[in-house]
Structures are given as C-alpha cells and as structure tokens.
Scaffold this motif. Structure first.
Motif, PDB file in Angstrom:
ATOM      1  N   MET A 129      18.685  43.417  42.835  1.00 31.07           N
ATOM      2  CA  MET A 129      19.673  43.821  43.844  1.00 31.07           C
ATOM      3  C   MET A 129      21.092  43.656  43.310  1.00 31.07           C
ATOM      4  O   MET A 129      21.965  44.504  43.529  1.00 31.07           O
ATOM      5  CB  MET A 129      19.479  42.995  45.113  1.00 31.07           C
ATOM      6  N   GLY A 130      21.341  42.573  42.583  1.00 31.85           N
ATOM      7  CA  GLY A 130      22.657  42.376  41.995  1.00 31.85           C
ATOM      8  C   GLY A 130      22.993  43.430  40.957  1.00 31.85           C
ATOM      9  O   GLY A 130      24.124  43.932  40.901  1.00 31.85           O
ATOM     10  N   ILE A 131      22.012  43.790  40.132  1.00 33.69           N
ATOM     11  CA  ILE A 131      22.225  44.836  39.135  1.00 33.69           C
ATOM     12  C   ILE A 131      22.516  46.172  39.815  1.00 33.69           C
ATOM     13  O   ILE A 131      23.417  46.919  39.406  1.00 33.69           O
ATOM     14  CB  ILE A 131      21.001  44.955  38.210  1.00 33.69           C
ATOM     15  N   LYS A 132      21.777  46.480  40.871  1.00 36.90           N
ATOM     16  CA  LYS A 132      21.990  47.741  41.585  1.00 36.90           C
ATOM     17  C   LYS A 132      23.385  47.798  42.197  1.00 36.90           C
ATOM     18  O   LYS A 132      24.048  48.840  42.166  1.00 36.90           O
ATOM     19  CB  LYS A 132      20.916  47.913  42.658  1.00 36.90           C
ATOM     20  N   ASP A 133      23.845  46.672  42.751  1.00 34.97           N
ATOM     21  CA  ASP A 133      25.203  46.639  43.306  1.00 34.97           C
ATOM     22  C   ASP A 133      26.246  46.870  42.214  1.00 34.97           C
ATOM     23  O   ASP A 133      27.239  47.576  42.423  1.00 34.97           O
ATOM     24  CB  ASP A 133      25.460  45.285  43.976  1.00 34.97           C
ATOM     25  N   PHE A 134      26.021  46.259  41.066  1.00 31.29           N
ATOM     26  CA  PHE A 134      26.950  46.425  39.949  1.00 31.29           C
ATOM     27  C   PHE A 134      27.006  47.884  39.504  1.00 31.29           C
ATOM     28  O   PHE A 134      28.091  48.441  39.279  1.00 31.29           O
ATOM     29  CB  PHE A 134      26.503  45.524  38.790  1.00 31.29           C
ATOM     30  N   VAL A 135      25.836  48.514  39.372  1.00 34.60           N
ATOM     31  CA  VAL A 135      25.807  49.913  38.938  1.00 34.60           C
ATOM     32  C   VAL A 135      26.434  50.824  39.990  1.00 34.60           C
ATOM     33  O   VAL A 135      27.205  51.738  39.667  1.00 34.60           O
ATOM     34  CB  VAL A 135      24.356  50.338  38.627  1.00 34.60           C
ATOM     35  N   ALA A 136      26.121  50.572  41.257  1.00 33.76           N
ATOM     36  CA  ALA A 136      26.671  51.407  42.331  1.00 33.76           C
ATOM     37  C   ALA A 136      28.192  51.325  42.379  1.00 33.76           C
ATOM     38  O   ALA A 136      28.870  52.295  42.718  1.00 33.76           O
ATOM     39  CB  ALA A 136      26.076  50.985  43.675  1.00 33.76           C
ATOM     40  N   GLU A 137      28.717  50.174  42.006  1.00 33.62           N
ATOM     41  CA  GLU A 137      30.165  49.965  42.035  1.00 33.62           C
ATOM     42  C   GLU A 137      30.849  50.603  40.838  1.00 33.62           C
ATOM     43  O   GLU A 137      32.054  50.900  40.888  1.00 33.62           O
ATOM     44  CB  GLU A 137      30.451  48.458  42.052  1.00 33.62           C
ATOM     45  N   GLY A 138      30.112  50.841  39.752  1.00 31.11           N
ATOM     46  CA  GLY A 138      30.764  51.263  38.521  1.00 31.11           C
ATOM     47  C   GLY A 138      30.248  52.530  37.904  1.00 31.11           C
ATOM     48  O   GLY A 138      30.563  52.807  36.745  1.00 31.11           O
ATOM     49  N   TYR A 139      29.463  53.341  38.614  1.00 36.35           N
ATOM     50  CA  TYR A 139      28.950  54.566  38.004  1.00 36.35           C
ATOM     51  C   TYR A 139      30.053  55.624  37.957  1.00 36.35           C
ATOM     52  O   TYR A 139      31.142  55.456  38.513  1.00 36.35           O
ATOM     53  CB  TYR A 139      27.710  55.063  38.749  1.00 36.35           C
ATOM     54  N   THR A 140      29.745  56.723  37.279  1.00 34.77           N
ATOM     55  CA  THR A 140      30.772  57.745  37.028  1.00 34.77           C
ATOM     56  C   THR A 140      31.391  58.271  38.316  1.00 34.77           C
ATOM     57  O   THR A 140      32.586  58.563  38.367  1.00 34.77           O
ATOM     58  CB  THR A 140      30.157  58.915  36.226  1.00 34.77           C
ATOM     59  N   GLY A 141      30.588  58.373  39.362  1.00 36.81           N
ATOM     60  CA  GLY A 141      31.115  58.916  40.607  1.00 36.81           C
ATOM     61  C   GLY A 141      31.926  57.934  41.421  1.00 36.81           C
ATOM     62  O   GLY A 141      32.495  58.296  42.454  1.00 36.81           O
ATOM     63  N   ALA A 142      31.987  56.672  40.973  1.00 34.93           N
ATOM     64  CA  ALA A 142      32.790  55.690  41.685  1.00 34.93           C
ATOM     65  C   ALA A 142      34.265  56.040  41.540  1.00 34.93           C
ATOM     66  O   ALA A 142      34.679  56.809  40.683  1.00 34.93           O
ATOM     67  CB  ALA A 142      32.514  54.286  41.149  1.00 34.93           C
ATOM     68  N   GLU A 143      35.060  55.412  42.373  1.00 33.50           N
ATOM     69  CA  GLU A 143      36.481  55.719  42.396  1.00 33.50           C
ATOM     70  C   GLU A 143      37.132  55.399  41.048  1.00 33.50           C
ATOM     71  O   GLU A 143      36.965  54.316  40.494  1.00 33.50           O
ATOM     72  CB  GLU A 143      37.167  54.909  43.492  1.00 33.50           C
ATOM     73  N   GLU A 144      37.893  56.383  40.530  1.00 31.74           N
ATOM     74  CA  GLU A 144      38.631  56.127  39.300  1.00 31.74           C
ATOM     75  C   GLU A 144      39.883  55.318  39.604  1.00 31.74           C
ATOM     76  O   GLU A 144      40.451  55.412  40.688  1.00 31.74           O
ATOM     77  CB  GLU A 144      39.009  57.445  38.616  1.00 31.74           C
ATOM     78  N   GLN A 145      40.294  54.517  38.597  1.00 30.58           N
ATOM     79  CA  GLN A 145      41.511  53.741  38.816  1.00 30.58           C
ATOM     80  C   GLN A 145      42.718  54.656  38.694  1.00 30.58           C
ATOM     81  O   GLN A 145      42.713  55.651  37.982  1.00 30.58           O
ATOM     82  CB  GLN A 145      41.593  52.576  37.850  1.00 30.58           C
ATOM     83  N   GLN A 146      43.723  54.296  39.435  1.00 33.15           N
ATOM     84  CA  GLN A 146      44.925  55.135  39.496  1.00 33.15           C
ATOM     85  C   GLN A 146      45.840  54.851  38.301  1.00 33.15           C
ATOM     86  O   GLN A 146      45.863  53.758  37.786  1.00 33.15           O
ATOM     87  CB  GLN A 146      45.680  54.874  40.811  1.00 33.15           C
ATOM     88  N   PHE A 157      32.932  41.837  32.303  1.00 36.29           N
ATOM     89  CA  PHE A 157      31.521  41.776  32.693  1.00 36.29           C
ATOM     90  C   PHE A 157      31.275  40.778  33.825  1.00 36.29           C
ATOM     91  O   PHE A 157      30.124  40.589  34.234  1.00 36.29           O
ATOM     92  CB  PHE A 157      30.653  41.404  31.488  1.00 36.29           C
ATOM     93  N   ARG A 158      32.334  40.163  34.314  1.00 36.83           N
ATOM     94  CA  ARG A 158      32.137  39.187  35.380  1.00 36.83           C
ATOM     95  C   ARG A 158      31.490  39.794  36.633  1.00 36.83           C
ATOM     96  O   ARG A 158      30.649  39.150  37.270  1.00 36.83           O
ATOM     97  CB  ARG A 158      33.470  38.520  35.761  1.00 36.83           C
ATOM     98  N   PRO A 159      31.850  41.009  37.047  1.00 36.47           N
ATOM     99  CA  PRO A 159      31.238  41.549  38.264  1.00 36.47           C
ATOM    100  C   PRO A 159      29.703  41.538  38.241  1.00 36.47           C
ATOM    101  O   PRO A 159      29.080  41.310  39.275  1.00 36.47           O
ATOM    102  CB  PRO A 159      31.796  42.972  38.348  1.00 36.47           C
ATOM    103  N   LEU A 160      29.092  41.795  37.084  1.00 35.70           N
ATOM    104  CA  LEU A 160      27.628  41.747  37.015  1.00 35.70           C
ATOM    105  C   LEU A 160      27.130  40.359  37.376  1.00 35.70           C
ATOM    106  O   LEU A 160      26.193  40.207  38.165  1.00 35.70           O
ATOM    107  CB  LEU A 160      27.163  42.142  35.606  1.00 35.70           C
ATOM    108  N   SER A 161      27.751  39.329  36.822  1.00 35.43           N
ATOM    109  CA  SER A 161      27.321  37.958  37.117  1.00 35.43           C
ATOM    110  C   SER A 161      27.601  37.591  38.563  1.00 35.43           C
ATOM    111  O   SER A 161      26.836  36.838  39.180  1.00 35.43           O
ATOM    112  CB  SER A 161      28.021  36.977  36.162  1.00 35.43           C
ATOM    113  N   GLN A 162      28.675  38.109  39.135  1.00 29.64           N
ATOM    114  CA  GLN A 162      29.006  37.810  40.533  1.00 29.64           C
ATOM    115  C   GLN A 162      27.999  38.435  41.491  1.00 29.64           C
ATOM    116  O   GLN A 162      27.570  37.789  42.454  1.00 29.64           O
ATOM    117  CB  GLN A 162      30.412  38.309  40.852  1.00 29.64           C
ATOM    118  N   HIS A 163      27.655  39.686  41.258  1.00 33.23           N
ATOM    119  CA  HIS A 163      26.703  40.360  42.150  1.00 33.23           C
ATOM    120  C   HIS A 163      25.348  39.654  42.120  1.00 33.23           C
ATOM    121  O   HIS A 163      24.725  39.444  43.176  1.00 33.23           O
ATOM    122  CB  HIS A 163      26.547  41.824  41.742  1.00 33.23           C
ATOM    123  N   ILE A 164      24.880  39.298  40.945  1.00 33.97           N
ATOM    124  CA  ILE A 164      23.585  38.610  40.852  1.00 33.97           C
ATOM    125  C   ILE A 164      23.660  37.243  41.513  1.00 33.97           C
ATOM    126  O   ILE A 164      22.747  36.847  42.247  1.00 33.97           O
ATOM    127  CB  ILE A 164      23.159  38.508  39.375  1.00 33.97           C
TER     128      ILE A 164
END
Length: 594
Positions: free
Chosen positions: A577-594, A508-515
């Motif tokens: 804005m931080g929450i939106k960045d977090f969601v944009a980075e992690g929604y279903t259409g975001a890149e899947e990990q290899q 969950f660190r990315p959420l805190s970083q974006h904010i």
C-alpha cells in the motif's frame, strides 16, 4: 526487576503466570530452557540492569529465584534483573504442564567501575595521537597529542612542542592530562617515518616514550601524488569518524576517476577535492599512479541534454575523469552535481526536445575548482539518477516516472537481509533475523506479484549475499525501486520495540514515509522514519530505495507477531500500500512542478 538477595524481594508490580489452563495438546509438552541472553553462564558486567531472555515450552511456567515470570504464547520470556554489587546468582526454572522441570543458573559479577586514577609515580601512562593510525602528512597538517603522566611535570614532543596540563574544571576531573597541537612544517625534523619521542621531566627524572603510530612527511617539492579509483563501488567518506555502519559517505564514484592524494590516515587516503574540501577513500579502492601524473583538472567541453526511449541524459566532456558528488533537492526537485577540478569553458548547452524529465540544466563556477551543475526535474518526485563516465564524457542518466499509477509495469527489487553465515539478530525463541527477513520478503514478493509487478529477489533461500554485490548487481538490473527487509534488535528487550523505515537520499524519503504510515496502521509502536542512513542498500541514487526494519526481533511481543504468518502477510500488504501511494503520487500524470 528481580533482586538476587536471600530475601528474594519482588521489584515492581505483580507478575502474571504464563499458563492458567492446560489443554490436552499442551500437556504433552516437555519442559526445556533456551537462553539467548546472556550467552554465557558466568558474566562480568559493569551495569546494574541486566536481562534474562530466552524461551521454554509454550505451556510451561518460568520462575526466577522462585518468582513467577511472564511467558508469551510463543514460549518466549524477557526478564529484567537488578544487580547488587559483587556476585549475583539467578536460578531460572521451567515447569512443564505435567510437573516436569528443568533449571539453569546464571551468574553476574557486578563491580562498580573505578574512577580513573591519576599517575602517582614519575611515569607516562599513555600517549595518544589524533588522527589515530600511521599518518602520511603534509606541511600545514595538524597532529594532536594527549598524554597522561604524573601531574606537575613538563611534557614535550620531539623536543619542540610543550604540552599543556589541563586545569581541573567541568568534565576534566583528573590531573596529569597534557594536550597540545603540532603543525607540520616543511622539511620537518620531527616527522621521520617513525614514532615521535615524548619526554616527561619531573622531580629531576626524565621518562621517554614514543607515539604508538608512525609519521611520514610528503615533500611538497616532489610531484603531487595521484591515485585512480578501482573496484566495483569506490566511495568517498566525509571524514575519519566511524560507527557500526562505517564512516559517513559523501557518495560513490565511477571506476578510473583520478584523485589528488595529499595524505594517509591508517588505511584511508586523504583526497583533496578543492581548496576548501577534503575527503577520504579506503586504500584498497585506489591504485596509485606514477610520479608526474597530473592531478585531476580539466576545462569543460561540449554539453548536451537529450533523451532516448527510456531515460534522459545530461553529458559534459572533460579531458580527464574528475571526481564528483551529487545531491538531491526537493521543492523544487533538482539534482545538483559538483565536479571537482573542473573549470567552465562552455558558452552553450544543447537541449533536445526528446528529453522528457529534465526541465532545465545550467551551471555555475562556485569556486575556482568546483563546477556546479543543476538539473531541474519536471516532476516533484525523484525516480533516480546515475552518474558515470563514458570515455571522458561525464554522464548523468535521469530516470523518468512511471507512465501510470499502478504497479503493473514496474520492476521492484525485494532484498531479504542477511542470509547464510550472516545470521543477523536472534529472537528470544532462537529464531534468526535471516529467517524472518526471508519470510517477510517472500510474502512481499507474493503481494507485489498479485498487483502485477515484476519482482527481483536478492535471495530466495538461506544463502549468503555480500552487501556490495547486492548494490552492484541491482545497478545492472535497474529496478524501478527497492525494498530491503530487516528486523531490528536492542540490548533492552522489554522497553524497545516497534517499526521503522530508513532512507539516505532526501528525494527518496516519500517512499519510506508512505510505507511507514501504513505499517503504523497495524498498531505497531513508532521507532521513527530515519534519514541520512548509511546502510549499503540505501546508498544507490539509481532508484528509490527504503530499508524496512519491520519489528524488533529482540522484543518477545514483536517476535511473537513476526512469527505469525498471517501478521507477516498483513505487513507485506501494508508495504505494498505504501509503494502504491508513492507511485500514485509520482507517476508521469501527476502534477508537474511549476
């Protein structure tokens, strides 16, 4: 700094007058003085640096021992003073625009702390034992003793253990400190359920003392002690350490999980999780079971990975509810579940195509009594997981990412810290943290709703809400993420200021970083992005969560900002804005990990 001598010397650079021009409205203000620090008129202290913090009218001037001080536009002031040894007197005066004034006197008595002195008579000054508290011990446990007594004597514990007097070196500057470690034996005659006698022999005189705590032996020949978790949110702690947030938590458990109890320290039971790992749990979270109850152990049975219309699940059946812990891993994103007392007895894992977020699931027996389950996720971002028992089946419920990058389909919890009798910190003007936390939370609620999000509010007025209730209620409401709003505080109201965000679980660190990144765009000073934080609202794994310590309410400049409604709206917008960045980075259409 101000020194309180008759010379009234000025320390440091020039201090500006707070008010240069007085308007018609300001001229109507009457002088007053409100001190928030110190809280008393007469103070005995052990540090030379102290602070005078409070507020006056917005157009007033403030003087300390006739020296002008800075007054902020809010009327707040924070003044550092330097004490001389002995009595120190400070006259604080507020002068209004029409010449009216009011004064208060504050006294500090500063005495240099005396260095510890050795014992000079044949006597024992104190007896300490570690761990502290009444102990329930088992053979092989270690008890540490520290005794302060006259130097050069002989100190024994229970007539069996002779303590060693520490030599003078490094930080050990005082003679007469005796230490030693005792290993509890089977049928130990020293452990009787009472205090242990400590004897000093010196100069032909014998002095006896008892330990301040009692020690009781668990008989290894009797049935093992077994407890079962109870309550809404039982949790395990790594050890006996403590700070203002409590001991470091290993994680939460479901109710009715069986625990192998091997001892007790004060009000905490010691729990054996494996041959090499122990933990502690508060006694009020455990119901002891009847003698003869089996300690937790089980073979694993059927495994399954599947999904419904909302979540993915991994289930594994056991004959008994075993303790567990989970951790998040990143790069690649995984959930690691350790099940204590479990032994692998499964040769297949059924995986259905309706699972959408669990990529792979597998296990390994890392120790005789630790079965480790690894769940690989399809996406890089963690969106939460919950572990619980459904009967005897251990279930890991995995949350899927949002379907789109916006906030329109999300449910976001906004937690306004404190409330009611829990006032939190207090600013120089007298405003309480609970008031400003609610004000920021309300602005955040409005900003999120403008983005189409559904918002759950912990509180919408000045009401008290217990932290444990906050955690358990949101477990039922299952938000997509949570933001907890607080204001920080420091004993130094001048140097310490700025914004910070906090997380516990690494996923969950990315959420805190974006904010945090967006809050810094407001020109705020950095206090840091802080992890492994033991705050109650950071503990859930069910949804991404972040604690936002917006500003330091103790700092007059930060307080002035948070008192401004426009600034609170700006801060809320940055959090969004931080929450939106977090969601944009992690929604279903975001890149899947290899």
């Amino acid at each position: 700094m101000i020194k309180p001598s008759e010379r009234m010397k000025r320390l440091g650079g020039c201090l500006l007058l707070a008010v240069l021009f007085v308007s018609q409205a300001q001229a109507q203000e009457k002088s007053f003085l409100r001190l928030t620090q110190p809280g008393r008129q007469i103070n005995a202290v052990t540090a030379t640096r102290q602070y005078l913090v409070g507020s006056t009218c917005k157009s007033c001037q403030v003087f300390v021992n006739d020296e002008p001080q800075k007054v902020y536009p809010t009327g707040a002031f924070a003044i550092e003073v330097e004490l001389e040894e002995g009595s120190n007197e400070f006259l604080i005066k507020s002068l209004g625009p029409e010449g009216d004034s009011i004064a208060r006197t504050v006294y500090f008595t500063y005495n240099i702390p005396e260095a510890p002195q050795p014992v000079t008579a044949v006597n024992i000054a104190y007896v300490q034992t570690f761990p502290e508290g009444n102990l329930l011990v088992a053979p092989g446990d270690l008890i540490r003793f520290r005794v302060k007594a006259i130097p050069g004597g002989t100190v024994t514990v229970g007539g069996q253990l002779q303590l060693m007097e520490l030599p003078l070196s490094g930080r050990q500057t005082m003679p007469g400190i005796y230490q030693g470690t005792y290993t509890v034996q089977c049928n130990d005659p020293l452990i009787t359920g009472r205090g242990i006698p400590v004897v000093l022999e010196s100069e032909g005189t014998e002095v006896r003392r008892n330990t301040p705590y009692t020690f009781t032996l668990t008989d290894p020949q009797t049935q093992p002690m077994v407890g079962k978790t109870t309550g809404d949110n039982p949790f395990l702690k790594y050890g006996l350490g403590d700070d203002r947030l409590g001991g470091a938590r290993m994680g939460s458990l479901d109710t009715a999980v069986y625990l192998h109890i091997t001892g007790k320290v004060g009000s905490d039971y010691r729990v054996k999780l494996s041959k090499t790992l122990t933990a502690y749990i508060p006694q009020e979270q455990v119901v002891m079971q009847a003698p003869g109850t089996f300690p937790p152990s089980s073979l694993s049975n059927s495994w399954r990975v599947w999904g419904d219309d909302q979540f993915d699940y991994l289930t594994v059946a056991f004959s008994q509810k075993l303790p567990y812990r989970t951790t998040q891993q990143t790069d690649p994103s995984r959930i690691v579940l350790d099940i204590f007392g479990a032994t692998a007895n499964t040769n297949w894992i059924t995986q259905l195509e309706n699972s959408q977020e669990i990529k792979n699931a597998y296990y390994e027996q890392v120790e005789d009594d630790i079965l480790r389950v690894t769940i690989e996720l399809k996406h890089k971002q963690h969106w939460g997981h919950q572990v619980y028992y459904n009967g005897g089946t251990l279930t890991v419920k995995v949350k899927r990412p949002p379907a789109q990058p916006g906030l329109g389909n999300l449910t976001i919890a906004v937690d306004a810290g404190h409330g009611g009798r829990n006032t939190g910190a207090q600013g120089p003007t007298g405003v309480y943290e609970k008031e400003m936390a609610l004000a920021v939370a309300t602005s955040l609620q409005q900003a999120l709703q403008a983005e189409g999000a559904r918002v759950l509010m912990t509180r919408v007025n000045d009401s008290y809400v217990d932290n444990n209730y906050r955690v358990t209620s949101y477990r039922d409401k299952d938000p997509d993420l949570l933001v907890s709003i607080h204001l920080n505080s420091s004993s130094d109201p001048i140097r310490i200021q700025g914004t910070s965000t906090y997380y516990k679980h690494i996923g969950f660190r990315p959420l805190s970083q974006h904010i945090y990144k967006h809050l810094l765009e407001l020109g705020l000073k950095e206090f840091g992005n802080i992890g492994s934080f033991n705050f109650a609202l950071n503990s859930p794994t069910e949804y991404p969560n972040v604690l936002v310590e917006t500003l330091f309410l103790s700092n007059p400049e930060d307080e002035m900002k948070i008192l401004d409604p426009d600034f609170r709206h700006q801060m809320a917008d940055k959090i969004v804005m931080g929450i939106k960045d977090f969601v944009a980075e992690g929604y279903t259409g975001a890149e899947e990990q290899q």
